[in-house]
Design a protein around this motif. Structure first.
Motif, PDB file in Angstrom:
ATOM      1  N   ASP A  61     -10.592   6.840  -3.588  1.00 57.24           N
ATOM      2  CA  ASP A  61     -10.338   5.649  -3.343  1.00 57.24           C
ATOM      3  C   ASP A  61      -8.405   5.731  -2.829  1.00 57.24           C
ATOM      4  O   ASP A  61      -7.559   6.207  -3.040  1.00 57.24           O
ATOM      5  CB  ASP A  61      -9.502   4.967  -4.548  1.00 57.24           C
ATOM      6  N   PHE A  63      -6.233   3.494  -2.118  1.00 57.95           N
ATOM      7  CA  PHE A  63      -4.975   2.812  -2.471  1.00 57.95           C
ATOM      8  C   PHE A  63      -4.353   3.768  -3.821  1.00 57.95           C
ATOM      9  O   PHE A  63      -3.367   3.911  -3.353  1.00 57.95           O
ATOM     10  CB  PHE A  63      -5.967   1.749  -2.821  1.00 57.95           C
ATOM     11  N   SER A  64      -5.444   4.409  -4.113  1.00 58.82           N
ATOM     12  CA  SER A  64      -4.409   5.206  -5.315  1.00 58.82           C
ATOM     13  C   SER A  64      -4.365   6.312  -4.870  1.00 58.82           C
ATOM     14  O   SER A  64      -3.238   6.746  -5.237  1.00 58.82           O
ATOM     15  CB  SER A  64      -5.680   5.135  -6.057  1.00 58.82           C
ATOM     16  N   GLN A 235       5.876  -5.818  -5.791  1.00 58.36           N
ATOM     17  CA  GLN A 235       4.855  -6.168  -4.652  1.00 58.36           C
ATOM     18  C   GLN A 235       4.933  -3.732  -4.640  1.00 58.36           C
ATOM     19  O   GLN A 235       3.933  -3.223  -3.599  1.00 58.36           O
ATOM     20  CB  GLN A 235       4.871  -6.251  -3.435  1.00 58.36           C
ATOM     21  N   LEU A 237       4.307  -0.214  -5.324  1.00 54.96           N
ATOM     22  CA  LEU A 237       3.491   0.332  -6.665  1.00 54.96           C
ATOM     23  C   LEU A 237       3.533   2.202  -6.481  1.00 54.96           C
ATOM     24  O   LEU A 237       3.300   2.510  -5.528  1.00 54.96           O
ATOM     25  CB  LEU A 237       2.158  -0.231  -6.064  1.00 54.96           C
ATOM     26  N   MET A 241       4.315   2.588 -12.629  1.00 57.48           N
ATOM     27  CA  MET A 241       3.658   1.041 -12.481  1.00 57.48           C
ATOM     28  C   MET A 241       2.394   0.663 -12.394  1.00 57.48           C
ATOM     29  O   MET A 241       1.874   0.058 -13.231  1.00 57.48           O
ATOM     30  CB  MET A 241       4.686   0.541 -11.633  1.00 57.48           C
ATOM     31  N   TYR A 242       1.884   1.470 -11.457  1.00 58.92           N
ATOM     32  CA  TYR A 242       0.004   1.306 -11.875  1.00 58.92           C
ATOM     33  C   TYR A 242      -0.528   2.222 -13.211  1.00 58.92           C
ATOM     34  O   TYR A 242      -1.442   1.043 -13.345  1.00 58.92           O
ATOM     35  CB  TYR A 242      -0.533   2.799 -10.644  1.00 58.92           C
TER      36      TYR A 242
ATOM     37  N   ASN B 167       4.194 -10.288 -10.037  1.00 60.78           N
ATOM     38  CA  ASN B 167       2.770 -10.211  -9.285  1.00 60.78           C
ATOM     39  C   ASN B 167       1.620 -10.885 -10.268  1.00 60.78           C
ATOM     40  O   ASN B 167       2.443 -11.441 -11.683  1.00 60.78           O
ATOM     41  CB  ASN B 167       2.563  -8.679  -9.262  1.00 60.78           C
ATOM     42  N   ASN B 169       0.431  -9.504 -12.900  1.00 68.32           N
ATOM     43  CA  ASN B 169       0.510  -8.166 -14.594  1.00 68.32           C
ATOM     44  C   ASN B 169       0.775  -9.665 -15.692  1.00 68.32           C
ATOM     45  O   ASN B 169       0.684  -9.467 -16.908  1.00 68.32           O
ATOM     46  CB  ASN B 169       1.554  -7.581 -14.274  1.00 68.32           C
ATOM     47  N   VAL B 208       8.267 -10.400  -5.064  1.00 71.67           N
ATOM     48  CA  VAL B 208       7.065 -10.481  -6.069  1.00 71.67           C
ATOM     49  C   VAL B 208       7.514  -9.556  -7.408  1.00 71.67           C
ATOM     50  O   VAL B 208       8.408  -8.279  -6.972  1.00 71.67           O
ATOM     51  CB  VAL B 208       6.227  -9.808  -5.081  1.00 71.67           C
ATOM     52  N   ALA B 209       8.313  -9.985  -8.107  1.00 68.61           N
ATOM     53  CA  ALA B 209       8.659  -9.417  -9.045  1.00 68.61           C
ATOM     54  C   ALA B 209       8.376  -9.371  -9.406  1.00 68.61           C
ATOM     55  O   ALA B 209       7.171  -9.534 -10.408  1.00 68.61           O
ATOM     56  CB  ALA B 209       9.663 -10.861  -9.943  1.00 68.61           C
ATOM     57  N   PHE B 342      -4.406  -7.800  -5.549  1.00 67.78           N
ATOM     58  CA  PHE B 342      -3.135  -8.053  -4.960  1.00 67.78           C
ATOM     59  C   PHE B 342      -1.800  -6.711  -4.738  1.00 67.78           C
ATOM     60  O   PHE B 342      -1.384  -6.958  -3.837  1.00 67.78           O
ATOM     61  CB  PHE B 342      -2.515  -8.550  -6.591  1.00 67.78           C
ATOM     62  N   ASN B 343      -2.677  -5.498  -5.797  1.00 67.48           N
ATOM     63  CA  ASN B 343      -1.982  -4.355  -4.817  1.00 67.48           C
ATOM     64  C   ASN B 343      -2.691  -4.019  -4.251  1.00 67.48           C
ATOM     65  O   ASN B 343      -1.307  -4.132  -2.934  1.00 67.48           O
ATOM     66  CB  ASN B 343      -2.167  -3.370  -6.135  1.00 67.48           C
ATOM     67  N   ARG B 344      -3.812  -4.378  -3.258  1.00 67.26           N
ATOM     68  CA  ARG B 344      -3.233  -4.142  -2.139  1.00 67.26           C
ATOM     69  C   ARG B 344      -2.996  -5.068  -0.944  1.00 67.26           C
ATOM     70  O   ARG B 344      -2.381  -4.438  -0.093  1.00 67.26           O
ATOM     71  CB  ARG B 344      -5.039  -4.107  -1.653  1.00 67.26           C
ATOM     72  N   ILE B 346      -1.133  -7.828  -1.032  1.00 68.32           N
ATOM     73  CA  ILE B 346       0.587  -8.001  -0.733  1.00 68.32           C
ATOM     74  C   ILE B 346       1.692  -6.852  -0.503  1.00 68.32           C
ATOM     75  O   ILE B 346       1.881  -6.337  -1.574  1.00 68.32           O
ATOM     76  CB  ILE B 346       0.568  -8.906  -2.847  1.00 68.32           C
ATOM     77  N   LYS B 347       2.167  -6.995   1.034  1.00 67.16           N
ATOM     78  CA  LYS B 347       3.135  -5.394   1.008  1.00 67.16           C
ATOM     79  C   LYS B 347       4.195  -6.442   1.931  1.00 67.16           C
ATOM     80  O   LYS B 347       3.329  -7.090   2.700  1.00 67.16           O
ATOM     81  CB  LYS B 347       2.633  -4.338   1.645  1.00 67.16           C
ATOM     82  N   ILE B 348       5.241  -6.708   0.975  1.00 66.66           N
ATOM     83  CA  ILE B 348       6.105  -7.557   2.164  1.00 66.66           C
ATOM     84  C   ILE B 348       7.218  -6.527   2.805  1.00 66.66           C
ATOM     85  O   ILE B 348       7.303  -5.315   1.696  1.00 66.66           O
ATOM     86  CB  ILE B 348       6.643  -8.464   1.390  1.00 66.66           C
TER      87      ILE B 348
END
Lengths: 287, 348
Positions: A61, A63-64, A235, A237, A241-242, B167, B169, B208-209, B342-344, B346-348
């Motif tokens: 993956d 992303f990972s 946001q 990551l 946190m993951y 986020n 979570n 994004v806290a 959301f992980n993938r 939402i990047k700001i």
């Protein structure tokens, strides 16, 4: 080393003294780690079907893998900043009087005496839109709108560098303290400039300290869950946190376990690179 | 805790005795254990709920052991036959997990004196809801002169770089995304419109806290001026002098049921029931509704007052009109996929 005759070898001790700690580690570290590994070899969250699915999922993956890469990179950046900023302090420590030495040691140790949460919140205050940095720059007229410092990679690196700095500085101070000051004088009297002395004498001899400091700083900064999440925000990551997300929010324990094992192996790989460098440097320093 | 030689010895002896006489287990003799949430929840329960319970039950011994929902579930799961907790408190998502994993008992509804007075949404047979958590719009009145009225206001160009969210979570983050999706024609089963809306929100996003607590501190730092926020968390900030206001958007404030459950195989089943009864009592709910707690009541016999009547609802009828309840069963089905997405994205 002693010349006194001895019935038994006094330089070797029985392993018995280490037994209590070894037992403690066996029960509370090795056993859970094995359990974690066992859990990671299951394809479903209930832990009924054996398989390497979790590892395949992670390793195929992008992303990972990206999360893993950015975490390892973050560690490298923090370690570099700590080394560049920490070395001069350690160097200075060896060249000032005892009074200043106490001051330096106090400054270096002070962060360790404060909770990491408190230190991290202080950085939120410093880096925020109305924080110290932005307020100063604005009052000097250098910027019109506040810079975005919080929730950026830059912010995380700076905050982590400060939080982990003692782990770099203390081994450096020890290593530099072991270098015979006569070597400096000898190098100078033989005609080397101060930069040449630094690069040919001081730096090679301090390498064991550099390696130890880098290993500690690196390991501590990539696993720094609190600072990463508070300064980096929701946001950005990173691996800790993951892992937390998968284990706690999603209750996907096998995948979280696989993430931990992969993360552990990645960190071990980096640390073993450091130790290999350390072993090579010992040969270099002795030459 | 201070450890002296004597207490250490006592502990060692106790442990030794328990080993020698396995029948002497802690469970039969231990007081009622209530796992509440940490922070303001713990304070409120310690100050109001515990005294009310003890007064009604001849000073029965009880212990508050505050922890997160997920930790409660993990602890009970680890010792199902002899659980270390008697009463659990849960947000809607974890509550369904606990019920799904068969960790809680049905509430003895027919025995309860207060269950029938709860408003319909709070009557959950597997564990009633003694409180609601309410999510609406939070803003800084010093920076935002016209109070926002709708979730759609977050997309206004004037809030460029001033909006904060959390986020997925958190219950707050997930519930908010579902609400945004609904606003744009989606539902609990289809949050695509919500993710599209998030994409459009990006220019406005300042942060994004990582959790709702971190979001609240961003108001303190002036990092954000407007965000979705939890009514209780905002009242706490406000009481500390931070310039924040809460407003229920016209689409309706999102209400989460905080449910309370008797743990299966609890050795203190009767007392656990009594504690939950105390939490449903109008007297307790009224006290908890007043400052400084401001916890939204679920018993229809409680007359709304104070800040809750001002910004949320004057009575149960209005509350029903203004609150939106979500289908967490549907949400839980896809939540992990949303978190991944959301992980993938939402990047700001």
């Amino acid at each position: 080393m002693g010349a006194a005759p001895a019935a038994r070898d006094v330089t070797s001790y029985g392993m018995g003294l280490a037994a209590p700690l070894a037992l403690f580690f066996l029960v509370f570290f090795v056993a859970p780690l094995l359990q974690l590994f066992w859990l990671s070899l299951h394809n479903d969250t209930a832990g009924l079907h054996w398989g390497l699915g979790q590892y395949l999922h992670f390793l195929t993956d992008p992303f990972s893998l990206g999360v893993l890469g950015s975490t390892l990179l973050l560690g490298a950046e923090v370690t570099a900043v700590c080394l560049v900023l920490g070395f001069p302090i350690a160097w200075l420590y060896q060249r000032v009087g005892p009074k200043l030495q106490t001051v330096i040691i106090l400054i270096v140790l002070l962060p360790l005496l404060t909770s990491v949460v408190v230190r991290t919140f202080a950085w939120i205050v410093i880096l925020g839109r109305q924080g110290i940095i932005n307020a100063t720059l604005q009052s000097l007229g250098l910027i019109d709108t506040p810079l975005k410092l919080l929730y950026t990679q830059f912010g995380v690196v700076i905050a982590l560098a400060q939080v982990q700095m003692p782990l770099m500085t203390l081994p450096l101070i020890t290593a530099l303290g072991r270098i015979d000051p006569n070597l400096d004088d000898a190098s100078c009297s033989l005609g080397a400039g101060s930069w040449r002395t630094f690069f040919r004498i001081v730096l090679p001899l301090s390498l064991p300290g550099v390696i130890a400091g880098c290993t500690l700083t690196y390991a501590a900064s990539i696993t720094a869950f609190i600072t990463q999440s508070l300064i980096g925000g929701g946001q950005m990551l990173f691996m800790p946190m993951y892992l937390y997300q998968q284990a706690s929010t999603l209750q996907n324990w096998p995948f979280a376990a696989a993430i931990s094992i992969i993360f552990l192996l990645a960190v071990l790989a980096v640390v073993s690179v450091f130790t290999t460098l350390g072993r090579m440097s010992r040969g270099y320093g002795g030459a | 805790m201070i450890m002296n030689r004597r207490s250490l010895l006592t502990t060692a002896l106790t442990l030794g005795a328990m080993k020698a006489f396995p029948g002497l287990s802690y469970a039969q003799a231990r007081p009622l254990v209530f796992a509440t949430f940490t922070g303001s929840w713990e304070e409120a329960h310690k100050a109001v709920l515990v005294p009310a319970f003890r007064k009604a039950n001849a000073d029965a011994a009880m212990v508050l052991d505050p922890m997160l929902s997920v930790d409660q579930i993990a602890k009970v799961n680890a010792a199902k036959a002899n659980p270390p907790i008697d009463v659990m408190l849960h947000d809607p998502g974890p509550a369904l997990v606990a019920v799904g994993q068969d960790l809680v008992e049905p509430y003895p509804v027919e025995k309860s004196a207060y269950y029938k007075d709860l408003i319909a949404e709070a009557q959950e047979p597997m564990g009633p809801a003694p409180f609601f958590q309410v999510v609406g719009l939070t803003y800084n009145p010093e920076a935002v002169k016209t109070p926002p009225t709708s979730w759609a206001d977050l997309w206004k160009p004037e809030f460029k770089g001033r909006v904060g969210i959390t986020n997925l979570n958190s219950t707050l983050g997930t519930g908010w995304l579902v609400e945004i999706a609904k606003m744009r024609g989606g539902s609990e089963a289809n949050v695509d419109p919500g993710f599209k809306a998030l994409e459009e929100l990006k220019p406005n996003l300042a942060a994004v806290a990582a959790n709702p607590g971190a979001l609240a501190t961003l108001f303190q730092q002036g990092q954000i001026d407007i965000s979705p926020g939890n009514f209780n968390a905002i009242q706490i900030l406000k009481a500390r002098g931070v310039p924040v206001e809460f407003v229920a958007p016209k689409e309706g404030a999102i209400a989460f049921k905080t449910t309370i459950h008797i743990v299966k195989n609890s050795p203190n089943r009767e007392l656990a029931f009594k504690l939950i009864e105390a939490a449903l009592m109008p007297e307790v709910q009224t006290t908890l509704m007043n400052p400084p707690y401001l916890i939204v009541p679920t018993n229809s016999k409680v007359a709304m007052g104070g800040e809750i009547a001002r910004v949320l609802a004057k009575d149960t009828a209005e509350l029903k009109k203004k609150f939106v309840f979500q289908d967490w069963k549907k949400i839980n089905e896809q939540r992990s996929a949303w978190i991944e997405r959301f992980n993938r994205e939402i990047k700001i």
